[in-house]
Write a protein that holds these residues in place. Sequence first.
Motif, mmCIF file in Angstrom:
data_model
loop_
_atom_site.group_PDB
_atom_site.id
_atom_site.type_symbol
_atom_site.label_atom_id
_atom_site.label_comp_id
_atom_site.label_asym_id
_atom_site.label_seq_id
_atom_site.Cartn_x
_atom_site.Cartn_y
_atom_site.Cartn_z
ATOM 1 N N VAL A 353 1.319 -1.454 -0.538
ATOM 2 C CA VAL A 353 -0.211 0.026 -0.480
ATOM 3 C C VAL A 353 1.118 0.780 -0.050
ATOM 4 O O VAL A 353 0.843 2.160 -1.037
ATOM 5 N N LEU A 354 1.506 1.216 0.751
ATOM 6 C CA LEU A 354 2.568 2.288 1.360
ATOM 7 C C LEU A 354 3.800 2.666 -0.369
ATOM 8 O O LEU A 354 3.809 3.759 -0.640
ATOM 9 N N ALA A 376 -1.506 11.316 -1.664
ATOM 10 C CA ALA A 376 -1.144 11.847 -0.586
ATOM 11 C C ALA A 376 -1.919 11.189 0.518
ATOM 12 O O ALA A 376 -1.647 10.695 1.596
ATOM 13 N N GLN A 377 -3.505 11.148 0.406
ATOM 14 C CA GLN A 377 -4.052 10.070 1.139
ATOM 15 C C GLN A 377 -4.370 9.176 0.835
ATOM 16 O O GLN A 377 -4.155 8.384 2.257
ATOM 17 N N GLN A 378 -3.389 8.013 0.203
ATOM 18 C CA GLN A 378 -3.207 7.039 0.383
ATOM 19 C C GLN A 378 -1.929 7.174 0.503
ATOM 20 O O GLN A 378 -1.620 5.631 1.752
ATOM 21 N N GLN A 379 -1.121 6.865 0.615
ATOM 22 C CA GLN A 379 0.189 7.499 1.595
ATOM 23 C C GLN A 379 0.171 7.884 3.446
ATOM 24 O O GLN A 379 0.888 7.270 4.019
ATOM 25 N N CYS A 434 -8.038 6.069 7.445
ATOM 26 C CA CYS A 434 -6.659 5.988 7.632
ATOM 27 C C CYS A 434 -7.684 5.494 9.281
ATOM 28 O O CYS A 434 -6.837 5.335 9.937
ATOM 29 N N TYR A 435 -8.373 6.713 10.015
ATOM 30 C CA TYR A 435 -8.266 6.174 11.070
ATOM 31 C C TYR A 435 -9.190 5.579 11.606
ATOM 32 O O TYR A 435 -8.016 4.641 12.889
ATOM 33 N N ILE A 436 -9.491 4.543 11.105
ATOM 34 C CA ILE A 436 -9.587 2.987 11.340
ATOM 35 C C ILE A 436 -8.593 1.972 11.890
ATOM 36 O O ILE A 436 -7.895 1.976 12.469
ATOM 37 N N GLU A 437 -7.517 2.833 10.391
ATOM 38 C CA GLU A 437 -5.952 1.993 10.601
ATOM 39 C C GLU A 437 -5.594 1.556 11.104
ATOM 40 O O GLU A 437 -4.454 2.024 12.259
ATOM 41 N N ALA A 438 -5.765 3.454 12.043
ATOM 42 C CA ALA A 438 -4.665 3.934 13.028
ATOM 43 C C ALA A 438 -5.011 3.937 14.737
ATOM 44 O O ALA A 438 -5.088 4.075 15.468
ATOM 45 N N GLY A 439 -5.898 3.213 14.901
ATOM 46 C CA GLY A 439 -6.616 2.479 15.886
ATOM 47 C C GLY A 439 -7.919 3.533 16.821
ATOM 48 O O GLY A 439 -8.117 4.132 17.984
ATOM 49 N N GLN A 440 -8.567 4.280 16.107
ATOM 50 C CA GLN A 440 -9.615 5.147 15.990
ATOM 51 C C GLN A 440 -10.640 5.075 15.393
ATOM 52 O O GLN A 440 -10.945 6.241 15.170
ATOM 53 N N PRO A 441 -11.608 3.968 15.734
ATOM 54 C CA PRO A 441 -13.153 3.715 15.249
ATOM 55 C C PRO A 441 -13.754 4.890 15.199
ATOM 56 O O PRO A 441 -14.796 4.668 14.633
#
Length: 530
Positions: A353-354, A376-379, A434-441
């Motif tokens: 992905v990155l 940029a959002q995908q990064q 991105c917030y889901i993946e960052a642990g902020q559901p």
Amino acid sequence: MATPPPARYCACGTRLSRDNAAAQCHACQRKRQVAAAARPPAVPAAFWGDERMLEALDTWHFGKVLYAYRTHPHHGRVLSQDVVADWLGLTQAQLSRIENGAAPQDLGKLMQWAHSLGAPADLLWFKLPRAKHQAPRRAAAAKTEPIQSGAQGGLLLPVVINGHSVMVPVDARTLAESGLGSLLDQPDSSKEHEAMSPLNRRAVLKGGIAVAALPGLGLEEIQHVAAALDDARRYMDGPVVEYLRRQIAACKSDDGSLGPKKTLPVMLGLLGAIEEHARDVRPAVRRELLTIGADGAEFAGWLYRDIHQPLQAGHWYDRAMEWAQEANDQAVQGYVLLKKSQMAYDERDAVRVLTLAEAAGQPHWQLPLKVQAEVAQQQARGFAMLGDPMDDVERALGEAHHLLTQHEGASIDATPHLSPHYNRANLMLQTASCYIEAGQPARAADLYGTVLEGDALSRRDQGYFLARRACSLALAGRPDDAASVGLAAVELSDATNSLRTKRELARAMATLQPWATRPGPRELREALRA
């Protein structure tokens, strides 16, 4: 003295013995038994309604259909690959490769196998014309049906001109007035499980491309397009190239409401025409065709992603890259890298992905501002998946918002075919991801809810992001809300045939496992099984 019974004879001329009560000689009886063993048995309509069979048909992979057929409980035992291979004119090794390899794409073979097994046409993802004896009834129906407008108004029909099969778009009015309606395959709703008619070669495009619904043309433009496709080097010109460009744009526009199973056959038909005729044109026209083809191939890759066939999606993304390279289209090459990064997210491959997003962000691709924003959002998504500091995620998201603001302030969009639906609402949805993946559901669920309250999304995307919101609510410990949102997503995923949405719902259901006995999650589980 008793009169001897009259002599009896088999149809082959052999005199039957007195102790043979049958109407055939032993040799003909044996031939009949062998012939019967060489054909699949007749099966009831309920055979095709089995849950496992329907799941196999929904994959658009005939190998999976064959496996479901062999292992169907109706047979009483698992049929060997040798037996089924004999029925289909294959070897056991060939059948094994079909079942375990990539989805077969040869339309002629698909139709032959489906006809051999007696598969109901209404359950298949490809169409066949009806048998000749049905044509008059269909022709009469074509004259009485109301003529539709828009994307469902006509067909792309194969027509033989000067000995060559060419693809000709015909509108509904022309079909009705000319009697060509007899070639259309419109299922009779009163015979839901009627088996397919035998292969009619006249109704199949050269190269194995199916008849596909397309916006209609007038008779004069039909003649022009037919001439261009018949003698590409002589006639393929700007208007025809522009026509193909318009049809690809129409497919993209229709996808959100019709779903991939309606849009994909049209797209493959257009790509087949481009690929076939790009070999026979002048270099300048070839580059134009390949530029259009690269755009269409990228879109075909997306459609295969939506039905969860990553191998076919990867094939079309690679084809898009190859055609864009030959056409020297830098922007499409970078855009395809972005799409490959998004496909890596489908598989939750964080590193790819990155790295693919970073490759897409290189300046030499000369991407338009809105695509740079999406990159940029995908990064940012890649940073979040890899557990990088939240500051890195927020910085990349801030860059995406800045680039999109610049795009919105521009007076002209020079590349409307790239990221055509990417807007502020889409960026908010991807930020939630991105917030889901960052642990902020919980933060993600709020963002999803804000966007889903509006009407900026197509039906297919509405279903997908409802499923994503259900996941975020489940992760945030709100199982009843997650189940309620998930049920709304199920309805839309069924209507648009989006397996991508169903995969997200399966993820939500797995997250809801600790609350499996609660009424809401239980109802969602039953809806997914229905």
